[in-house]
Write a protein that holds these residues in place. Sequence first.
Motif, PDB file in Angstrom:
ATOM      1  N   VAL A 130      42.431  37.332  34.196  1.00 10.96           N
ATOM      2  CA  VAL A 130      43.632  37.461  35.024  1.00 10.96           C
ATOM      3  C   VAL A 130      43.750  36.256  35.945  1.00 10.96           C
ATOM      4  O   VAL A 130      42.808  35.912  36.669  1.00 10.96           O
ATOM      5  CB  VAL A 130      43.599  38.758  35.857  1.00 10.96           C
ATOM      6  CG1 VAL A 130      44.849  38.864  36.733  1.00 10.96           C
ATOM      7  CG2 VAL A 130      43.478  39.979  34.948  1.00 10.96           C
ATOM      8  N   LYS A 134      43.899  39.557  42.636  1.00 13.31           N
ATOM      9  CA  LYS A 134      44.512  40.864  42.847  1.00 13.31           C
ATOM     10  C   LYS A 134      45.768  40.788  43.710  1.00 13.31           C
ATOM     11  O   LYS A 134      46.649  41.633  43.599  1.00 13.31           O
ATOM     12  CB  LYS A 134      43.506  41.823  43.483  1.00 13.31           C
ATOM     13  CG  LYS A 134      42.375  42.233  42.555  1.00 13.31           C
ATOM     14  CD  LYS A 134      41.480  43.270  43.220  1.00 13.31           C
ATOM     15  CE  LYS A 134      40.371  43.718  42.268  1.00 13.31           C
ATOM     16  NZ  LYS A 134      39.495  44.749  42.888  1.00 13.31           N
ATOM     17  N   TRP A 139      49.435  40.991  38.389  1.00 15.24           N
ATOM     18  CA  TRP A 139      48.331  41.952  38.273  1.00 15.24           C
ATOM     19  C   TRP A 139      48.798  43.346  38.658  1.00 15.24           C
ATOM     20  O   TRP A 139      48.561  44.315  37.923  1.00 15.24           O
ATOM     21  CB  TRP A 139      47.169  41.524  39.160  1.00 15.24           C
ATOM     22  CG  TRP A 139      46.129  42.583  39.375  1.00 15.24           C
ATOM     23  CD1 TRP A 139      45.889  43.287  40.521  1.00 15.24           C
ATOM     24  CD2 TRP A 139      45.185  43.080  38.415  1.00 15.24           C
ATOM     25  NE1 TRP A 139      44.864  44.178  40.338  1.00 15.24           N
ATOM     26  CE2 TRP A 139      44.418  44.071  39.053  1.00 15.24           C
ATOM     27  CE3 TRP A 139      44.930  42.779  37.078  1.00 15.24           C
ATOM     28  CZ2 TRP A 139      43.402  44.770  38.404  1.00 15.24           C
ATOM     29  CZ3 TRP A 139      43.910  43.477  36.428  1.00 15.24           C
ATOM     30  CH2 TRP A 139      43.157  44.452  37.089  1.00 15.24           C
ATOM     31  N   ARG A 143      49.338  46.356  35.783  1.00 14.28           N
ATOM     32  CA  ARG A 143      48.485  47.543  35.959  1.00 14.28           C
ATOM     33  C   ARG A 143      49.357  48.786  36.121  1.00 14.28           C
ATOM     34  O   ARG A 143      49.076  49.838  35.532  1.00 14.28           O
ATOM     35  CB  ARG A 143      47.585  47.353  37.178  1.00 14.28           C
ATOM     36  CG  ARG A 143      46.669  48.544  37.420  1.00 14.28           C
ATOM     37  CD  ARG A 143      45.632  48.287  38.492  1.00 14.28           C
ATOM     38  NE  ARG A 143      44.829  49.484  38.691  1.00 14.28           N
ATOM     39  CZ  ARG A 143      44.774  50.163  39.845  1.00 14.28           C
ATOM     40  NH1 ARG A 143      45.455  49.740  40.907  1.00 14.28           N
ATOM     41  NH2 ARG A 143      44.036  51.245  39.957  1.00 14.28           N
ATOM     42  N   ALA A 155      42.276  48.057  35.397  1.00 11.38           N
ATOM     43  CA  ALA A 155      41.301  47.681  36.422  1.00 11.38           C
ATOM     44  C   ALA A 155      39.934  48.277  36.158  1.00 11.38           C
ATOM     45  O   ALA A 155      38.905  47.699  36.526  1.00 11.38           O
ATOM     46  CB  ALA A 155      41.799  48.105  37.808  1.00 11.38           C
ATOM     47  N   VAL A 160      37.409  42.940  33.764  1.00 12.20           N
ATOM     48  CA  VAL A 160      38.361  41.985  34.328  1.00 12.20           C
ATOM     49  C   VAL A 160      37.640  40.772  34.891  1.00 12.20           C
ATOM     50  O   VAL A 160      36.660  40.893  35.626  1.00 12.20           O
ATOM     51  CB  VAL A 160      39.208  42.646  35.435  1.00 12.20           C
ATOM     52  CG1 VAL A 160      40.200  41.633  36.018  1.00 12.20           C
ATOM     53  CG2 VAL A 160      39.945  43.855  34.883  1.00 12.20           C
ATOM     54  N   PHE A 162      38.742  37.360  36.996  1.00 12.08           N
ATOM     55  CA  PHE A 162      39.763  36.585  37.687  1.00 12.08           C
ATOM     56  C   PHE A 162      39.348  35.120  37.690  1.00 12.08           C
ATOM     57  O   PHE A 162      38.205  34.792  38.031  1.00 12.08           O
ATOM     58  CB  PHE A 162      39.943  37.076  39.130  1.00 12.08           C
ATOM     59  CG  PHE A 162      40.513  38.465  39.229  1.00 12.08           C
ATOM     60  CD1 PHE A 162      41.875  38.680  39.099  1.00 12.08           C
ATOM     61  CD2 PHE A 162      39.677  39.555  39.443  1.00 12.08           C
ATOM     62  CE1 PHE A 162      42.408  39.960  39.186  1.00 12.08           C
ATOM     63  CE2 PHE A 162      40.195  40.844  39.529  1.00 12.08           C
ATOM     64  CZ  PHE A 162      41.561  41.043  39.399  1.00 12.08           C
TER      65      PHE A 162
END
Length: 330
Positions: A130, A134, A139, A143, A155, A160, A162
């Motif tokens: 991602v 967040k 994102w 989600r 999640a 995940v 990042f």
Amino acid sequence: MRITVLISYLLLSILLPAARAADTLPVLRVGVLTYGTLNWELDIARQDNPEEVGYQLELVTLGSPQALTIALQGDAVDMIVGDWLWAAQQHINQREFYFYPYSTAAGTLVTASTLSNQSVRALAGKTLGVAGGKANKNWVLYRAFALKQYQFDIATQTQVKFAAPPMLNQLVQRGDIDAVLTFWHYAAMLDSTAFTSLVTMQEVLSSFGIHNDIPVLGWLFKREWGDQHSSLVNAFLSRSYAIRQTLNDQDDAWKNISSFTEKYPAAAHNALIKAYREGIPTQWGPATWQDMQTLFSVIKQYDDEQALTGQLHSIPTSIFWQNNVLETHE
């Protein structure tokens, strides 16, 4: 010798008045990321004749989105491209900014072709990269989409990671991760190879009853400065839109954009141009503002840590700069 002097004098007599006239024009300082796709448009804009557009364009290159907003707040630049949520949050603290649409191009969930034509549930147990962290609309919205449509929480039901977009592209191409949720131009570069879009932002928006494009990013500028320089703002926004229309209509226009042709591989050019064109906004007004309010409500609902929305309960319409450049295309 006399002929040379005479020619020099004549040239000076022609050029000096033009130079003096240009010096009297207002200067517009635009902050731009050194690596941003905004450079594609500005490569053309920097060639404009100030006399024709009515202002002198000064570009200030900066290294991060945070540097852009700091420069804007500190009056080091007059305008930047940024997020409407950021402008709305500043309103809470009595720091007033305007927003005007720049692009509707949004993030995309991209996977290897082996996962194509499947639902987001196909990512169960797989690794998802991602971009943006967040505290990013992509994102939160993807989600929210997975939870609403499939009762699937990306999640917790995927692994995940990042990371920065270039790193994610490398990882998915090496097979180290299975899918990426990334910004539009990085997704376009993957789409030009053996990857495919599993879910697009339009599918996400449609699931929440939003069937029109919504600006993701826009021009940001201080309210007081904008009110004082409305003619300058409108002249620049009109020129900005005209350049994007040229890029939308004329394939040859891309050949002279060095920040595009020299930075991105030729194999990805068609995919990038297509994605860019799809992200050119065509409308602005109450209908779009209402869709943005709906989108904000979704973000607020699923923004568990309130990192994006904070104390906001709606988008203040006072942040919307009203200019009929896009309204005429509704």
